[in-house]
Write a protein that holds these residues in place. Sequence first.
Motif, mmCIF file in Angstrom:
data_model
loop_
_atom_site.group_PDB
_atom_site.id
_atom_site.type_symbol
_atom_site.label_atom_id
_atom_site.label_comp_id
_atom_site.label_asym_id
_atom_site.label_seq_id
_atom_site.Cartn_x
_atom_site.Cartn_y
_atom_site.Cartn_z
ATOM 1 N N HIS A 185 10.497 -2.227 16.475
ATOM 2 C CA HIS A 185 9.466 -1.256 17.097
ATOM 3 C C HIS A 185 8.152 -1.409 16.960
ATOM 4 C CE1 HIS A 185 8.133 3.251 16.576
ATOM 5 N NE2 HIS A 185 7.786 2.810 17.599
ATOM 6 N N GLU B 103 16.276 -2.844 25.462
ATOM 7 C CA GLU B 103 14.985 -2.650 24.838
ATOM 8 C C GLU B 103 14.202 -1.522 25.369
ATOM 9 O OE1 GLU B 103 13.983 -7.245 24.034
ATOM 10 O OE2 GLU B 103 13.222 -6.716 25.866
ATOM 11 N N LYS C 235 7.339 0.936 21.771
ATOM 12 C CA LYS C 235 8.040 -0.003 22.472
ATOM 13 C C LYS C 235 9.141 -0.631 21.552
ATOM 14 C CE LYS C 235 4.274 -2.242 25.486
ATOM 15 N NZ LYS C 235 5.225 -1.816 26.785
ATOM 16 N N LEU C 236 10.439 -1.099 21.988
ATOM 17 C CA LEU C 236 11.385 -1.400 21.008
ATOM 18 C C LEU C 236 11.845 -2.684 21.905
ATOM 19 C CD1 LEU C 236 14.418 0.445 19.636
ATOM 20 C CD2 LEU C 236 14.546 -1.862 20.441
ATOM 21 N N ALA D 93 5.237 0.199 16.953
ATOM 22 C CA ALA D 93 4.750 1.461 16.808
ATOM 23 C C ALA D 93 3.684 1.936 17.873
ATOM 24 C CB ALA D 93 4.645 1.974 15.171
ATOM 25 N N ASP E 42 10.406 -1.984 11.613
ATOM 26 C CA ASP E 42 8.924 -2.245 12.212
ATOM 27 C C ASP E 42 8.587 -3.474 12.541
ATOM 28 O OD1 ASP E 42 6.256 -1.520 12.489
ATOM 29 O OD2 ASP E 42 6.076 -0.399 10.906
ATOM 30 N N ASP F 284 19.069 1.908 13.679
ATOM 31 C CA ASP F 284 17.330 2.126 14.161
ATOM 32 C C ASP F 284 16.735 0.812 13.753
ATOM 33 O OD1 ASP F 284 17.840 4.958 14.638
ATOM 34 O OD2 ASP F 284 16.652 5.435 12.721
ATOM 35 N N PRO F 285 15.692 0.638 14.938
ATOM 36 C CA PRO F 285 14.955 -0.684 14.777
ATOM 37 C C PRO F 285 14.103 -0.578 13.565
ATOM 38 C CG PRO F 285 13.893 0.922 16.344
ATOM 39 C CD PRO F 285 15.073 1.671 15.860
ATOM 40 N N TRP G 214 9.559 9.607 22.959
ATOM 41 C CA TRP G 214 10.065 8.357 22.182
ATOM 42 C C TRP G 214 11.410 8.405 21.660
ATOM 43 C CZ3 TRP G 214 10.294 3.475 21.453
ATOM 44 C CH2 TRP G 214 10.721 2.967 20.229
ATOM 45 N N LEU H 213 14.940 6.782 22.141
ATOM 46 C CA LEU H 213 15.466 6.128 20.786
ATOM 47 C C LEU H 213 16.697 6.518 20.660
ATOM 48 C CD1 LEU H 213 15.037 4.229 18.419
ATOM 49 C CD2 LEU H 213 14.213 6.075 17.183
#
Length: 205
Positions: A80, A36, A86-87, A82, A112, A109-110, A17, A21
């Motif tokens: 994200h 994605e 996945k994003l 969690a 939550d 950063d994505p 991950w 990322l």
Amino acid sequence: MTAAFVENSHAPGARAWDYLLQTWRELDVPEGWRAEIDEGQIVLVPPPHAHHNDIAETVQRCLYQGIPKGLGVYQTLGIHVAPLGKLYVPDLVVMPKELVVAADPETSDPLDAADALLVVEITSRGNAREDRTKKYRAYARAGVPMYLLIDRFDTRGAMSTLFTEPNEDGTFKHTDAVPFGKPLTLPAPFDVSLPTGEFPGAVAP
């Protein structure tokens, strides 16, 4: 249509991950495209059709009629999921503004997905299956209270479906589906009626 771009099947768990990322952060994505993370790889999502964009604009305009202060409606905001690593970058996501403002200005950063109040996905011909299945399960697992799926390619005809009350097993307890042309009510905190009759392709009643 989605295209596989980067994958790292050799690094386990958290390391995989972190690698994905970091790669996602550094991607130079063509204008209008979205990147994605799904199934352990980065995929590129091409720019959508004009009708797709018009639907997104109509939904966003409707949401602003009833959205409480402190919430924002965002396009191209990465979230994200969690529990599943996945994003996704939904067509629209409603998120507390304070969380968006507090995001690190030095990174992309994505946020939550669990903090989202509503996620909206509008299908394209090439990604409808993912929106109906993978993203449906992911948003339920993340605990997103409302998932609005606007599906121009449903086999029953163009449909708007609101899924509510997520379960940890990746399903939603409640489903409210209407064909284009009939209003769909979004409950509190929005309390608005979505004018699906304004969507391209809707048939006047």
